[in-house]
Write a protein that holds these residues in place. Structure first.
Motif: not given
Length: 305
Positions: A65-75
């Protein structure tokens, strides 16, 4: 009922997301989605496995997340996503498409990393137009497409009907996991992690797994027991890398090699000596590095960046 996602602390706690949203799946199921990092950065989507949550990806979220757009989701049924009576691989594919639609611009592509059931989610979605529109490359960690129960090594006896029966009973148990005790940590370490796993890693994984409601754990065990996504592997045309631990008892290396043989565009297989099933936690730098390389090699930066 809503449950806390960040069940870990210290090194294993993900940072606070920059944005939280709810994605609606095809059947109306609501999915908890977290976005971390700069909005205009290259996108990475993380799909966790059975009995886990976004907290499982803490190391990857913190680094990327320092240099990426990180998308995390709960199943569905996990973490902060409410349970659904529809527990199917098609439902998993619907959910991933919903997350991609809710978080990415039309035509924008991301690297998608899936661990265990998260990898199965990717395979289930492989032929979907929404998945193909948004997928630049894929990382599959500790996962399989079929014969999950028959080839599992959790029960330490010779392969055959008795082992398959016992494995199915174990994975499908309705027993509550209860508090994280020393015995619980030993059991979880044996079943899911390498023998050299550090105590803090075991503790982090145990807290994530034990937070999953037993009804959800039981419901999804039936899906895993009947898993047949071999067709999905053949449809996964995006560049795909595979990572597996040599000590993975749940999805052993034979499963990873079968994936590599069937994938139309496999770009690498890494077998990690002494590592178990929980590769993103047990080998965080390597898994994060694989994601970074896939982004550098294949991902497109969001238009207008």
């Amino acid at each position: 009922m809503s449950r806390p996602t960040h069940v870990c602390s210290g090194t294993y706690a993900p940072p606070v997301p920059s944005r939280v949203l709810t994605a609606a799946s095809a059947d109306g199921s609501r999915l908890h989605v977290e976005v971390h990092g700069p909005e205009q950065a290259p996108a990475v989507v993380l799909a966790h496995g059975w009995t886990c949550s976004t907290a499982f990806w803490a190391a990857q979220i913190r680094d990327l997340s320092v240099d990426h757009r990180v998308i995390a989701y709960d199943q569905r049924g996990h973490g902060r996503s409410p349970a659904s009576p529809a527990c199917t691989t098609d439902g998993l594919a619907d959910d991933l498409e919903a997350v991609l639609r809710a978080t990415l611009a039309p035509g924008e592509k991301a690297v998608i990393a899936g661990h265990s059931m998260g990898g199965m989610t990717v395979m289930a979605a492989a032929a979907r137009p929404g998945f193909r529109e948004h997928t630049a490359a894929v990382l599959l960690c500790g996962t399989a497409s079929s014969r999950l129960v028959a080839e599992s090594l959790v029960i330490p006896i010779r392969a055959g009907r008795p082992r398959t029966w016992l494995t199915r009973r174990l994975l499908g148990s309705r027993a509550p996991l209860g508090p994280v005790t020393p015995l619980a940590r030993r059991i979880l370490k044996y079943g899911t992690m390498g023998p050299g796993s550090a105590p803090d890693m075991v503790e982090a994984c145990a807290r994530v797994v034990h937070a999953c409601p037993r009804t959800v754990r039981h419901a999804w065990s039936h899906v895993l027991g009947l898993l047949d996504l071999d067709h999905g592997v053949r449809e996964l045309s995006a560049p795909t890398e595979v990572v597996v631990g040599s000590a993975d008892r749940l999805t052993p290396p034979v499963q990873a090699r079968a994936l590599v043989a069937a994938l139309p565009n496999c770009v690498g297989l890494t077998e990690l000596s002494g590592v178990g099933h929980m590769t993103p936690v047990e080998a965080p730098e390597l898994v994060t590095g694989k994601i970074r390389t896939l982004v550098t090699t294949y991902a497109q930066i969001k238009e207008g960046a």
